[in-house]
Design a protein around this motif. Structure first.
Motif, PDB file in Angstrom:
ATOM      1  N   PHE B 210       0.821  -1.221   0.000  1.00 51.47           N
ATOM      2  CA  PHE B 210       0.000   0.000   0.000  1.00 51.47           C
ATOM      3  C   PHE B 210       0.853   1.269   0.000  1.00 51.47           C
ATOM      4  O   PHE B 210       0.324   2.376  -0.025  1.00 51.47           O
ATOM      5  N   TYR B 440      -8.095 -12.102   1.728  1.00 52.12           N
ATOM      6  CA  TYR B 440      -7.779 -11.305   0.540  1.00 52.12           C
ATOM      7  C   TYR B 440      -6.294 -11.012   0.432  1.00 52.12           C
ATOM      8  O   TYR B 440      -5.738 -10.913  -0.658  1.00 52.12           O
ATOM      9  N   ASN B 485     -16.212  -9.156   6.708  1.00 54.99           N
ATOM     10  CA  ASN B 485     -16.929  -7.892   6.950  1.00 54.99           C
ATOM     11  C   ASN B 485     -16.850  -7.010   5.700  1.00 54.99           C
ATOM     12  O   ASN B 485     -16.265  -7.409   4.690  1.00 54.99           O
ATOM     13  N   HIS B 487     -15.165  -4.378   5.019  1.00 56.78           N
ATOM     14  CA  HIS B 487     -13.807  -4.003   4.615  1.00 56.78           C
ATOM     15  C   HIS B 487     -13.162  -5.122   3.792  1.00 56.78           C
ATOM     16  O   HIS B 487     -12.588  -4.877   2.724  1.00 56.78           O
ATOM     17  N   ASP B 488     -13.276  -6.350   4.291  1.00 56.63           N
ATOM     18  CA  ASP B 488     -12.730  -7.500   3.541  1.00 56.63           C
ATOM     19  C   ASP B 488     -13.402  -7.598   2.171  1.00 56.63           C
ATOM     20  O   ASP B 488     -12.759  -7.902   1.167  1.00 56.63           O
ATOM     21  N   MET B 490     -14.667  -5.213   0.398  1.00 55.59           N
ATOM     22  CA  MET B 490     -14.129  -4.166  -0.483  1.00 55.59           C
ATOM     23  C   MET B 490     -12.797  -4.628  -1.093  1.00 55.59           C
ATOM     24  O   MET B 490     -12.592  -4.556  -2.306  1.00 55.59           O
ATOM     25  N   ARG B 491     -11.903  -5.107  -0.242  1.00 55.34           N
ATOM     26  CA  ARG B 491     -10.586  -5.528  -0.749  1.00 55.34           C
ATOM     27  C   ARG B 491     -10.735  -6.720  -1.704  1.00 55.34           C
ATOM     28  O   ARG B 491      -9.961  -6.844  -2.667  1.00 55.34           O
TER      29      ARG B 491
END
Ligand SMILES: Cc1cc2nc3c(=O)[nH]c(=O)nc-3n(C[C@H](O)[C@H](O)[C@H](O)COP(=O)(O)OP(=O)(O)OC[C@H]3O[C@@H](n4cnc5c(N)ncnc54)[C@H](O)[C@@H]3O)c2cc1C
Ligand code: SF4
Ligand code: SF4
Lengths: 67, 555
Positions: B210, B440, B485, B487-488, B490-491
């Motif tokens: 990142f 992920y 969740n 967030h996971d 999304m990734r």
């Protein structure tokens, strides 16, 4: 070591850093209402969390491998 | 079961960065309803989240170079004719001067010179000083506020997964809330894609994926969604590299060479002249290219050398440019223990990515009206091929918004196709009910390994073919990624898009039997640039297969 370090003595829990983070990495602690970085490995070191902090209580610390 | 939101609007803008915010504002000015959706918070999101310092503008102040004609000629050369300069003409050149003035009226400090005028510099082989040095720390929140106050409806923290189509027309999109997981269905007369560049498909030299040159949260969603909806993506094989400070992906190169900084090798020699007649004033690709060969041939490490600059130039660079361009620049210097004005600063070749800096030729194919090949679908900014950079993206976005707004005014709302919505809902949440046990990160690390091993700087037929089959194998494992969740989730969807982008890069690279633009596409087995390959790759997706057509250069 966490990439962002918050001085909780000064933080007012305003939530600006949480809203600002372009990767949505910062969450508020349900009990204290104060911010913490939930996904430290996904930090861009962009400084968007710090730039509008009204208490100037947020520091960026680079991991050793990014120096 | 996740709760659902249904939103109907005339124009839907996907991605609220530099381009998307301007697109939404401009569409709104046409008097239509506009929704701007972003997976982040819009006020500080995308590549310009924490500020920008260079604003490209042609101001027509008198000298020859400061005219649209000279700019266009140069841009044509820079992009080797692989970009239709009509787009730059119609989007950027018609708007950059006006936008410069408007930003100033908004209170963005544009005139930073001691005499109260603009400070303008040049870099990357520009024929004149097109880059206004400005303090853009407040730019993103300011334009966001203006767009929201003008009546653009902001929907934040919603990641868009795919476009909805009906009889070959784009009629909306679906997405989910990245915290609560709620489902969003958008119905629109026109959609503008503006989700920026594509990052995270190559290993990062620091080992931190990142820690990317451009925003690591931009993962080529627009390009992938456009392909899946039937639109074309251009020249994906040209992956972009730049020079950044060692282990820190700050986009400092523009500021450094713009102020006259040097690149030197371990022997202290300025080496870029060996690879391009203009040296550090050459095009961006010449610098990673030269640095690569210096390192391969044993003359690395390489450094930024600013020691010869005047005190005032150093001050401008260190106080006004570098920490505005990357807000944490001086934290890096301090924590590393270097003073950029007096010490050499070690540099590296960045990870590969698809950023649309000025001169990039890769992204969604649009015409000079920002239209993709699919009716109702527009694109602007770094996700599309037109004109890069901050100012370029803002103008490109503005133009896309104006065009989409005008189109929406003359169009009826089309029905959504319910089975398609149901299918996409299922696809969206599939990772939540996956029985697999990968997360992920593991899958994404594998993607980076494949791309870095087979599809990075040094390419050949066998390696690219191996890369393609590894990508296919990874795609098969995709269903085994488990998301716990929002967030996971999304990734995981970011990875879905990156897999398609990576396949597009590899497919284009395997077919193009030549080398072009330095490291961007360097085939060891075909090291020469060939006239017969002076053309653009256009990819489209049909039944899961990427098809290529070639388009002659624009002259
Ligand atoms: C640190 C830095 C400094 C820079 N400085 C300069 C400079 O000084 N001058 C210059 O000319 N250029 C500069 N650039 C480049 C410039 O910022 C970009 O070219 C420009 O911002 C691109 O605009 P964009 O709108 O296309 O993408 P972005 O501004 O990155 O916006 C993309 C948006 O899409 C959103 N998004 C992504 N995927 C999805 C999805 N699936 N669903 C919903 N939303 C999504 C993102 O959250 C983001 O808000 C800089 C870049 C960086 C990284
Ligand atoms: S530095 Fe940027 S990415 Fe990291 S936590 Fe702060 S806002 Fe988020
Ligand atoms: S912006 Fe600053 S004061 Fe506000 S919550 Fe974050 S750290 Fe605390």
């Amino acid at each position: 070591m966490l990439p962002i370090q918050i001085d909780y003595k000064r933080c007012n829990g305003c939530g600006i850093c949480e809203k600002n983070c372009p990767g949505d990495l910062i969450y508020s602690d349900e009990k204290t209402g104060l911010p913490y970085i939930k996904y430290p490995d996904e930090c861009w070191f962009c400084g968007a969390c710090r730039i509008d902090c009204p208490k100037n209580c947020l520091d960026i610390k680079f991991p050793l491998t990014s120096l | 079961m996740h709760s659902e939101h249904f939103i109907q609007t005339d124009v839907l803008v996907v991605g609220g960065g530099s381009a998307g915010t301007m697109a939404a504002l401009e569409a709104k000015k046409q008097g239509v309803d506009v929704v701007l959706v972003d997976k982040a918070g819009i006020y500080r999101s995308g590549c310009g989240a924490a500020g920008n310092d260079h604003f490209l503008s042609v101001l027509e102040t008198g000298p020859d170079w400061d005219t649209p004609e000279v700019f266009l000629k140069w841009y044509q050369r820079l992009t080797q004719g692989l970009v239709d300069t009509k787009i730059a003409e119609n989007t950027f050149l018609k708007r950059s001067k006006q936008l410069t003035v408007e930003l100033e009226e908004m209170g963005i400090p544009m005139k930073e010179g001691e005499d109260g005028g603009y400070i303008r510099t040049r870099s990357f082989a520009q024929p004149g000083d097109y880059f206004i040095n400005f303090d853009g720390r407040a730019l993103k929140p300011k334009i966001s506020k203006i767009a929201e106050s003008a009546g653009v409806k902001f929907i934040t923290n919603v990641a868009v997964v795919d476009l909805l189509t009906n009889q070959g027309k784009v009629v909306g999109a679906v997405g989910f809330h990245i915290r609560t997981g709620e489902f969003y269905i958008f119905q629109a007369k026109a959609v503008v894609l503006a989700t920026g560049n594509a990052t995270r498909m190559y290993e990062n030299p620091s080992g931190l994926p990142f820690n990317a040159w451009h925003s690591p949260y931009n993962t080529g969603s627009a390009q992938a969604m456009a392909l899946r909806a039937g639109a074309e993506v251009k020249n994906p094989e040209f992956v972009n590299y730049t020079i950044t400070p060692k282990n820190f992906s700050a986009s400092a190169l523009n500021a450094v060479v713009g102020m006259g900084g040097y690149l030197v090798n371990a022997k202290g020699e300025r080496y870029v002249f060996k690879y391009h007649e203009k040296g550090e004033q050459g095009p961006r690709w010449a610098m990673p290219w030269g640095t690569y060969w210096e390192e391969v041939e044993g003359r690395g490490p390489c450094y930024f050398d600013l020691r010869h600059l005047s005190d005032s130039a150093k001050k401008h660079l260190i106080e006004h440019l570098l920490p505005v361009d990357k807000n944490t620049f001086m934290d890096y210097c301090e924590q590393k223990g270097i003073d950029p004005g007096t010490d050499l600063m070690e540099v590296q070749i960045s990870e590969g990515q698809h950023p649309a800096f000025l001169g990039s030729v890769s992204g969604i194919f649009v015409d000079e009206h920002c239209r993709t090949t699919v009716p109702g679908l527009y694109a602007g900014g770094a996700c599309a091929v037109g004109i890069g950079s901050l100012a370029g993206s803002m103008c490109f976005g503005q133009a896309a918004g104006a065009e989409a707004g005008a189109y929406a005014q003359g169009t009826e709302m089309s029905e959504l196709v319910q089975p398609q919505v149901d299918e996409l809902r299922e696809l969206t949440y599939a990772p939540m009910s996956s029985r697999g046990d990968f997360n992920y990160t593991e899958a994404e690390n594998k993607l980076r390994q494949i791309m870095s091993d087979y599809v990075s700087i040094s390419r050949n037929e066998e390696g690219l073919a191996a890369g393609l089959s590894e990508l296919k194998a990874l795609k098969k494992l995709f269903g085994q990624i488990k998301a716990e969740n929002g967030h996971d989730l999304m990734r995981t969807h970011e990875l879905r898009d990156l897999l398609l982008i990576s396949k597009a890069i590899t497919t284009g690279a395997l077919d193009r039997k030549e080398s072009r633009f330095g490291l961007s596409h360097y085939r060891r087995d075909f090291p020469e640039t060939k006239e017969e390959w002076h053309k653009s790759t256009h990819l489209s997706l049909k039944d899961g297969v990427l098809n290529i057509r070639y388009v002659e250069p624009y002259n």
